[in-house]
Motif scaffolding. Structure first.
Motif, mmCIF file in Angstrom:
data_model
loop_
_atom_site.group_PDB
_atom_site.id
_atom_site.type_symbol
_atom_site.label_atom_id
_atom_site.label_comp_id
_atom_site.label_asym_id
_atom_site.label_seq_id
_atom_site.Cartn_x
_atom_site.Cartn_y
_atom_site.Cartn_z
ATOM 1 N N ARG A 28 0.804 -1.065 0.121
ATOM 2 C CA ARG A 28 0.049 -0.058 -0.201
ATOM 3 C C ARG A 28 0.855 1.174 0.031
ATOM 4 O O ARG A 28 2.065 1.061 0.740
ATOM 5 N N GLU A 30 0.392 4.396 1.206
ATOM 6 C CA GLU A 30 0.421 5.112 2.477
ATOM 7 C C GLU A 30 0.729 6.480 2.188
ATOM 8 O O GLU A 30 0.978 6.928 0.835
ATOM 9 N N ASP A 101 -4.050 4.655 -0.510
ATOM 10 C CA ASP A 101 -4.864 3.315 -0.662
ATOM 11 C C ASP A 101 -4.352 2.735 -2.017
ATOM 12 O O ASP A 101 -4.741 1.456 -2.507
ATOM 13 N N ARG A 103 -1.995 0.628 -4.639
ATOM 14 C CA ARG A 103 -1.140 -0.400 -4.622
ATOM 15 C C ARG A 103 0.088 -0.094 -5.551
ATOM 16 O O ARG A 103 -0.151 0.209 -6.582
ATOM 17 N N ALA A 125 -2.355 -9.571 0.160
ATOM 18 C CA ALA A 125 -3.502 -8.475 0.358
ATOM 19 C C ALA A 125 -3.805 -7.983 -0.904
ATOM 20 O O ALA A 125 -5.012 -7.983 -0.980
ATOM 21 N N ARG A 129 -7.649 -8.533 -2.646
ATOM 22 C CA ARG A 129 -8.540 -7.376 -2.590
ATOM 23 C C ARG A 129 -9.807 -7.434 -3.661
ATOM 24 O O ARG A 129 -11.070 -6.877 -3.315
ATOM 25 N N ARG A 139 -11.120 -7.393 1.939
ATOM 26 C CA ARG A 139 -11.616 -6.317 2.631
ATOM 27 C C ARG A 139 -13.157 -5.972 2.594
ATOM 28 O O ARG A 139 -13.736 -5.648 3.348
ATOM 29 N N GLU A 150 -17.712 -1.747 1.268
ATOM 30 C CA GLU A 150 -16.484 -1.160 0.694
ATOM 31 C C GLU A 150 -16.580 -0.382 -0.150
ATOM 32 O O GLU A 150 -15.875 0.809 -0.535
ATOM 33 N N ASP A 183 -9.127 2.921 5.955
ATOM 34 C CA ASP A 183 -7.799 2.600 6.876
ATOM 35 C C ASP A 183 -8.153 1.713 7.775
ATOM 36 O O ASP A 183 -7.202 0.709 7.911
ATOM 37 N N GLU A 186 -8.449 -1.832 6.400
ATOM 38 C CA GLU A 186 -7.176 -2.249 5.973
ATOM 39 C C GLU A 186 -6.399 -2.840 7.270
ATOM 40 O O GLU A 186 -5.765 -3.977 6.999
ATOM 41 N N GLU A 187 -6.362 -2.057 8.025
ATOM 42 C CA GLU A 187 -5.611 -2.713 9.324
ATOM 43 C C GLU A 187 -6.047 -3.992 9.853
ATOM 44 O O GLU A 187 -5.448 -4.854 10.315
ATOM 45 N N CYS A 189 -7.682 -6.371 7.856
ATOM 46 C CA CYS A 189 -6.953 -7.358 6.867
ATOM 47 C C CYS A 189 -5.754 -7.761 7.128
ATOM 48 O O CYS A 189 -5.365 -9.166 7.319
#
Length: 764
Positions: A28, A30, A101, A103, A125, A129, A139, A150, A183, A186-187, A189
């Motif tokens: 990710r 970030e 978010d 990739r 991950a 998705r 997710r 989502e 977020d 995602e944490e 997952c």
């Protein structure tokens, strides 16, 4: 495995055996640097609004100052500080959430090496998705566990967050916007994957892991993680077979076959790698699933154009590649047919396309859009059936008895016939390279650095792509028809279907798509709307302007420390990737004008002035460092020659543009070009030949003169079109460039030059 076109070409040309390999690890994006600080300020802004309103003006001032410093106001389309600042904060927060978010690649794949640790988790991950083999995306399933959708959160990441007490109770954190909840998801997952990793990915551990992390055994999450443990991980762990099967191939032994495609696009079945991949049945394109994706792409494209321009585009230009057609089963072709207002017909048992039918006007509900297609050489070779399908559809739509405002294809065909074109020429819409030729011709021109303006690039694009394809055409020269059709293009489209690579990963993007934009501008006098259709998630396609997509890629990957750090793990090859990215950014800017001044400045700061990255480049690949510096110099150009970057834009203290960029890159040019000069027997400095001179020498020499440089410069010119002119070759001893005439220097620019030679003292 995700580039079936290249492998299939090798099979067609040389009966090659392919040994495919895994995609790079994914992670990710970030946030980082100013973007991370902005995230903190946005959280602080939300807190002081409630707890200490008197501090709000100060925090807003900090936010706006940081937005300006990071040039984010350009991304969001604002110049001055917005009056409705709270609404602006929500937009900014949503945009940051979208960037973080994304990739991106976490380094490169090493042949035969199974990803480990965080790289393995990141790749898993990314693959999970989207739905895989009947299991929902991880997710998506986690979101539904907590009563969220989502897709709704991703559609409006800046919108106020819906209530999510169960989620925030187990995973506390900021929850002001929908993006904040993404977020948190995602944490969750990553927590699930880490917990399963600690259990050795044992399928039997899945129920306990889910209950421990989520507090319940949600069926969707159970199916997704069971797929990961039972199918995905065992396939990834067989990556070591890449080396074994390569050795088998070299010994002339059997290499097992396997499918090709993008694993992060819902195709985990293409694993394991190390296989002799196959592609598709050309007669089964577009598939029914690709047709649905093509419909979404066309609808989103037209909806955006309708909202921004107030009407439908009469002509859409679209770039179509063979590799993309194989990877997606024909998304681009489906979009073309949708725009024309026709739909394929399939044979039930074989699922092959056997024809098409015209969509009635009352069902279509909009005008039929004219489409001009620029195909790649490989698409021409591999998909003759699709060339004929598109051509037949265009001719059928052009023959309909419908009014001009309901059928733009027929409108333009009638106009062309009235202007003297025959029936066949009036319906030509597919253009490509001359039979037997490949590419768009721009890479050679960009690399040679002999072009002076975008009109030069457009002329080359015309020459290379001015051949018509369709039934009975087979690459007939059609320069006039190409110019006529390209001059009408209102929207220039290139679709991307995977996030395993992006627009700045290959020269083909700027050659084909950027070249189309440059050509339309040259022919029509105004640039078309350049857009990118994103179908990396086929169920949630997005249409962005080219400028938006380049900003998105630039911020999420190009200057992202996470991506740069990943490249630093790979020595010379990682350094090459940095230099190549700069080349592709420059190429897109040269053709379509999409790189802004702050982007070049950020590249100079992040790649050349950052101590760690500069040391990495000098150690592992100083040639890449030289190439980056040269591209930055070339981007500055000189009056009437390119001038893509104005370094003074955004700098302080009134620095002159030429001085500013020279000061930024001079240390690296010195390191690479001005090798230690040695005095010859006659006491003069000997010139030092250092490699290909690929910049505007006139401008560089003037910078050096202004810097007080009194070394010697020797120029050596190699003309590809004609023999070397000895009169332009300096004597071995060199000449002071105060003695070097501008005419001789300009001759080097206009020719196919090689060699900037310079020497000073041993301090350089």
């Amino acid at each position: 495995m995700n580039d079936p076109g290249e492998g299939t070409q090798a099979k067609r040309r040389a009966h090659a055996v392919i040994v495919d390999h895994l995609v790079p690890p994914m992670t990710r994006a970030e946030t980082y640097d100013d973007l991370a600080r902005l995230e903190q300020l946005l959280d602080e802004h939300a807190q002081v609004q409630t707890l200490d309103p008197g501090k709000v003006p100060g925090v807003r001032e900090e936010i706006w100052e940081l937005v300006r410093r990071a040039e984010l106001h350009r991304d969001l389309g604002v110049e001055g500080e917005p009056e409705a600042f709270d609404d602006f904060v929500l937009r900014l927060d949503g945009y940051l959430c979208e960037l973080k978010d994304a990739r991106i690649r976490d380094g490169l794949h090493v042949l035969g090496r199974v990803p480990e640790g965080e790289q393995l988790l990141g790749l898993v991950a990314a693959i999970l998705r989207l739905p895989q083999a009947g299991a929902p995306g991880l997710r998506t399933a986690v979101a539904r566990t907590f009563g969220l959708e989502e897709a709704e959160l991703l559609a409006s990441p800046g919108a106020p967050a819906p209530p999510a007490p169960a989620l925030l109770g187990r995973f506390p954190g900021p929850a002001r916007t929908a993006g904040d909840l993404v977020d948190r998801l995602e944490e969750v997952c990553l927590s699930l994957l880490r917990a399963l990793d600690r259990e050795g990915w044992a399928p039997g551990a899945v129920p306990d892991v889910v209950e421990r992390v989520l507090g319940s055994r949600d069926p969707g999450v159970l199916r997704s993680l069971a797929f990961a443990a039972e199918e995905l991980l065992p396939r990834i762990c067989r990556t070591g077979e890449e080396v074994g099967n390569l050795l088998r191939a070299l010994e002339g032994r059997f290499v097992p076959p396997g499918p090709s495609g993008s694993p992060t696009r819902g195709l985990a079945n293409v694993l394991p790698t190390g296989r002799n991949f196959y592609s598709v049945d050309p007669k089964a394109i577009p598939s029914r699933l690709a047709w649905e994706t093509g419909e979404r792409l066309a609808r989103d494209l037209l909806a955006r154009h309708l909202a921004e321009a107030g009407g439908y585009p009469e002509v859409v230009g679209i770039v179509v590649w063979g590799t993309s057609a194989m990877r997606t089963q024909g998304d681009d072709v489906a979009e073309i047919l949708v725009l024309l207002g026709v739909r394929p017909t399939w044979d039930g048992p074989s699922r092959r396309v056997v024809g098409f039918e015209i969509v009635p006007p009352e069902e279509l509900g909009r005008p039929r859009i004219d489409v001009t297609v620029r195909i790649s050489g490989f698409f021409r070779d591999a998909f003759q059936e699709l060339v004929h399908l598109i051509d037949d559809a265009v001719r059928a739509v052009a023959a309909l008895d419908e009014p001009d405002d309901a059928n733009f294809v027929a409108k333009h065909a009638r106009s062309d016939r009235a202007s003297g074109a025959d029936e066949r020429e009036a319906t030509v819409r597919i253009f490509g390279s001359k039979p037997g030729a490949y590419g768009a011709g721009l890479l050679e021109l960009i690399d040679a650095r002999t072009w002076r303006s975008r009109e030069d690039l457009a002329r080359v694009y015309e020459v290379w792509g001015g051949y018509a394809y369709g039934r009975g055409l087979d690459g007939r020269p059609a320069a006039q028809a190409m110019r006529r059709n390209f001059a009408r293009i209102a929207v220039a489209v290139k679709n991307v279907d995977t996030r395993e690579h992006d627009l700045l990963d290959s020269d083909d993007y700027f050659q084909y798509h950027g070249g189309m934009v440059a050509t339309v501008r040259a022919l029509a006098g105004a640039a078309p709307r350049a857009v990118v259709g994103d179908s990396s998630d086929p169920a949630a396609v997005r249409t962005r302007s080219l400028a938006e997509e380049v900003r998105r890629v630039f911020r999420s990957r190009v200057v992202n420390p996470r991506w740069i750090e990943g490249m630093r793990r790979h020595g010379y090859k990682g350094a090459f990737e940095l230099a190549a990215t700069v080349d592709y950014l420059f190429g897109y800017d040269a053709t379509a004008g999409v790189a802004e001044d702050w982007m070049y400045r950020s590249v100079a700061e992040r790649y050349l002035r950052d101590p760690e990255t500069a040391a990495f480049l000098r150690r592992w690949n100083p040639w890449a460092m030289r190439a980056i510096a040269e591209r930055l110099l070339e981007a500055v150009g000189s009056p009437n020659i390119r001038a893509l970057w104005d370094p003074a834009n955004g700098l302080v203290d009134g620095e002159l543009p030429t001085r500013a960029v020279y000061e930024q890159v001079r240390p690296y040019l010195v390191h690479m070009h001005l090798k230690d000069g040695r005095r010859g027997p006659d006491g003069r400095y000997e010139h030092t030949v250092v490699g290909e001179g690929q910049i505007d020498y006139i401008t560089l020499f003037r910078w050096l003169e202004a810097d007080g440089y009194e070394g010697f410069v020797a120029l050596e010119t190699h003309y590809r079109p004609r023999p070397v002119d000895p009169g332009l070759v300096a004597q071995p001893g060199g000449r002071r460039f105060s003695e070097l005439g501008e005419e001789a220097t300009r001759a080097c620019l206009l020719g196919w030059q090689r060699v900037l030679a310079a020497a000073r003292g041993s301090d350089r």
